[in-house]
Design a protein around this motif. Structure first.
Motif, mmCIF file in Angstrom:
data_model
loop_
_atom_site.group_PDB
_atom_site.id
_atom_site.type_symbol
_atom_site.label_atom_id
_atom_site.label_comp_id
_atom_site.label_asym_id
_atom_site.label_seq_id
_atom_site.Cartn_x
_atom_site.Cartn_y
_atom_site.Cartn_z
ATOM 1 N N GLY A 163 0.847 -1.213 -0.332
ATOM 2 C CA GLY A 163 -0.239 0.323 -0.107
ATOM 3 C C GLY A 163 0.821 1.223 -0.147
ATOM 4 O O GLY A 163 0.310 1.864 -0.028
ATOM 5 N N GLY A 164 2.349 1.755 -0.186
ATOM 6 C CA GLY A 164 3.161 2.170 0.083
ATOM 7 C C GLY A 164 3.200 2.946 -1.862
ATOM 8 O O GLY A 164 2.912 2.279 -2.840
ATOM 9 N N PHE A 165 3.393 4.387 -1.180
ATOM 10 C CA PHE A 165 3.725 5.247 -2.634
ATOM 11 C C PHE A 165 4.481 6.568 -2.993
ATOM 12 O O PHE A 165 4.249 7.017 -3.679
ATOM 13 N N GLY A 166 5.202 6.682 -1.629
ATOM 14 C CA GLY A 166 6.165 7.285 -1.653
ATOM 15 C C GLY A 166 7.166 7.206 -0.419
ATOM 16 O O GLY A 166 7.406 5.880 0.478
ATOM 17 N N VAL A 167 8.214 7.929 -0.301
ATOM 18 C CA VAL A 167 9.535 7.997 0.907
ATOM 19 C C VAL A 167 9.620 8.707 1.635
ATOM 20 O O VAL A 167 8.906 10.079 1.233
ATOM 21 N N PRO A 168 9.921 8.727 2.664
ATOM 22 C CA PRO A 168 10.090 7.711 3.169
ATOM 23 C C PRO A 168 8.785 7.355 3.061
ATOM 24 O O PRO A 168 8.186 7.866 3.840
ATOM 25 N N THR A 169 8.798 5.276 3.801
ATOM 26 C CA THR A 169 7.688 5.024 4.304
ATOM 27 C C THR A 169 7.523 4.114 5.571
ATOM 28 O O THR A 169 9.032 3.133 5.298
ATOM 29 N N PHE A 170 7.883 4.265 6.041
ATOM 30 C CA PHE A 170 7.717 2.498 8.043
ATOM 31 C C PHE A 170 6.358 1.829 7.524
ATOM 32 O O PHE A 170 4.747 1.762 7.318
ATOM 33 N N ILE A 171 6.452 0.749 7.741
ATOM 34 C CA ILE A 171 5.477 -0.285 7.737
ATOM 35 C C ILE A 171 5.520 -1.266 9.136
ATOM 36 O O ILE A 171 7.038 -1.764 9.751
ATOM 37 N N VAL A 172 4.652 -1.429 10.091
ATOM 38 C CA VAL A 172 4.604 -1.962 10.614
ATOM 39 C C VAL A 172 3.451 -3.012 11.270
ATOM 40 O O VAL A 172 2.259 -2.487 10.954
ATOM 41 N N GLY A 173 3.605 -3.953 10.652
ATOM 42 C CA GLY A 173 2.096 -5.286 10.681
ATOM 43 C C GLY A 173 2.254 -4.258 9.367
ATOM 44 O O GLY A 173 1.830 -4.608 8.120
ATOM 45 N N GLU A 174 0.453 -4.082 9.798
ATOM 46 C CA GLU A 174 -0.921 -4.074 8.808
ATOM 47 C C GLU A 174 -0.282 -2.849 8.085
ATOM 48 O O GLU A 174 -1.186 -1.760 7.369
ATOM 49 N N GLN A 175 0.333 -1.528 9.527
ATOM 50 C CA GLN A 175 0.413 -0.184 9.433
ATOM 51 C C GLN A 175 1.102 0.489 8.315
ATOM 52 O O GLN A 175 2.469 0.571 8.649
ATOM 53 N N VAL A 176 0.551 1.433 7.698
ATOM 54 C CA VAL A 176 1.836 1.832 6.470
ATOM 55 C C VAL A 176 2.141 3.796 7.225
ATOM 56 O O VAL A 176 0.762 4.497 7.593
ATOM 57 N N PHE A 177 2.910 4.621 7.458
ATOM 58 C CA PHE A 177 3.038 5.930 8.135
ATOM 59 C C PHE A 177 4.087 5.764 6.595
ATOM 60 O O PHE A 177 5.402 5.192 6.259
ATOM 61 N N TRP A 178 3.632 7.149 5.853
ATOM 62 C CA TRP A 178 4.245 7.640 4.838
ATOM 63 C C TRP A 178 4.868 9.124 5.748
ATOM 64 O O TRP A 178 3.620 9.653 5.953
ATOM 65 N N GLY A 179 6.027 9.080 5.615
ATOM 66 C CA GLY A 179 6.422 10.761 6.011
ATOM 67 C C GLY A 179 7.635 10.592 6.544
ATOM 68 O O GLY A 179 7.127 9.979 8.117
ATOM 69 N N HIS A 180 7.982 11.911 6.811
ATOM 70 C CA HIS A 180 9.453 11.868 7.736
ATOM 71 C C HIS A 180 8.813 12.024 8.836
ATOM 72 O O HIS A 180 9.047 11.994 10.396
ATOM 73 N N ASP A 181 7.697 12.905 8.748
ATOM 74 C CA ASP A 181 6.876 13.777 9.392
ATOM 75 C C ASP A 181 5.761 12.688 10.750
ATOM 76 O O ASP A 181 4.448 12.748 10.823
ATOM 77 N N ARG A 182 5.581 11.206 10.486
ATOM 78 C CA ARG A 182 4.498 10.373 10.851
ATOM 79 C C ARG A 182 5.993 9.739 12.140
ATOM 80 O O ARG A 182 4.639 8.383 12.378
ATOM 81 N N ILE A 183 6.655 10.677 12.531
ATOM 82 C CA ILE A 183 7.221 9.729 13.757
ATOM 83 C C ILE A 183 6.665 9.365 14.823
ATOM 84 O O ILE A 183 6.766 7.834 15.428
ATOM 85 N N ASP A 184 6.070 9.965 15.278
ATOM 86 C CA ASP A 184 4.954 9.949 16.278
ATOM 87 C C ASP A 184 4.043 8.994 16.919
ATOM 88 O O ASP A 184 4.194 8.075 17.718
ATOM 89 N N PHE A 185 3.340 9.248 14.873
ATOM 90 C CA PHE A 185 2.848 7.549 14.661
ATOM 91 C C PHE A 185 3.131 6.178 15.018
ATOM 92 O O PHE A 185 3.137 5.380 15.455
ATOM 93 N N LEU A 186 4.802 6.563 13.958
ATOM 94 C CA LEU A 186 5.441 4.934 14.396
ATOM 95 C C LEU A 186 5.799 4.500 15.920
ATOM 96 O O LEU A 186 5.527 3.672 16.192
ATOM 97 N N ILE A 187 5.981 5.694 16.182
ATOM 98 C CA ILE A 187 6.743 5.588 18.081
ATOM 99 C C ILE A 187 5.299 4.845 18.904
ATOM 100 O O ILE A 187 5.373 3.947 19.966
ATOM 101 N N GLU A 188 3.834 6.151 18.515
ATOM 102 C CA GLU A 188 3.333 4.793 19.231
ATOM 103 C C GLU A 188 3.010 3.766 18.790
ATOM 104 O O GLU A 188 3.088 2.916 19.702
ATOM 105 N N ALA A 189 2.710 3.251 17.517
ATOM 106 C CA ALA A 189 2.175 1.691 17.040
ATOM 107 C C ALA A 189 3.594 0.900 17.556
ATOM 108 O O ALA A 189 3.247 -0.533 17.963
ATOM 109 N N LEU A 190 5.050 1.544 17.689
ATOM 110 C CA LEU A 190 5.940 0.294 18.640
ATOM 111 C C LEU A 190 6.045 0.245 20.260
ATOM 112 O O LEU A 190 6.633 -0.639 20.778
ATOM 113 N N SER A 191 5.272 1.439 20.532
ATOM 114 C CA SER A 191 4.793 0.817 21.884
ATOM 115 C C SER A 191 3.589 0.521 22.513
ATOM 116 O O SER A 191 3.373 0.107 23.277
#
Length: 191
Positions: A163-191
């Motif tokens: 489901g990715g379409f740009g960079v940077p993209t982080f994927i955790v399980g089924e969750q897709v996080f697009w953009g360097h400004d999604r780090i907070d959401f990535l941290i929440e997913a990892l916590s």
């Protein structure tokens, strides 16, 4: 343990911003990280993205404003118009893959190369630059170009499939996080 797949392009300043933040997050949280450079032209072709020069003048101007804002916010001084951008990143991608395979330092290599391009005006395709980076990281060998091309093609296909379409993209399980400004959401997913 959580696992993060990090898809990026060395020609993207946003990927440099993401990698720098990801390195910081990595020191605070325990997770497995897989670095996955991709073929940005193919990603755009297959998902409807446009290369920078084909974007409207308004989008290009706004990009420069955002790069300036984020550069200041993150404390990463970048050159908005690097001398060697865009560049052929194939040899640099091979370095990232080699550093990951040999030392587990693909992210650190991506940052070093990104800083070279975006902060130091280096030509990341230059054989001397490649040799210096390989020496700096103590690499005994570099992944060959055909293997690099195959890995980038595979990474790009995976990103599109997930489901990715740009960079940077982080994927955790089924969750897709697009953009360097999604780090907070990535941290929440990892916590």
């Amino acid at each position: 343990m959580a696992s993060v797949e990090y898809y990026f392009c060395l020609n993207s300043p946003w990927s440099l911003f993401a990698a720098e933040q990801l390195l910081s997050v990595r020191s605070d949280l325990d997770f497995d990280l897989t670095v996955k450079p991709i073929e940005i032209a193919r990603l755009f072709d297959e998902t409807g993205g446009l290369p920078l020069k084909k974007r409207s003048p308004n989008r290009q101007k706004y990009r420069l404003q955002e790069l300036t804002r984020w550069s200041q916010r993150l404390g990463i001084p970048i050159n908005l118009h690097p001398a060697h951008y865009p560049c052929n990143e194939a040899s640099a991608d091979a370095l990232v893959l080699s550093a990951e395979q040999e030392k587990g330092q693909g992210l650190e290599m991506a940052i070093s190369i990104g800083r070279g391009l975006w902060c130091e005006d280096a030509d990341i395709a230059d054989p001397d630059f490649i040799a210096l980076q390989a020496e700096k990281f103590g690499l005994s060998e570099i992944v060959d170009q055909s293997q690099t091309a195959a890995m980038l093609a595979q990474n790009t296909a995976e990103l599109i499939e997930k489901g990715g379409f740009g960079v940077p993209t982080f994927i955790v399980g089924e969750q897709v996080f697009w953009g360097h400004d999604r780090i907070d959401f990535l941290i929440e997913a990892l916590s």
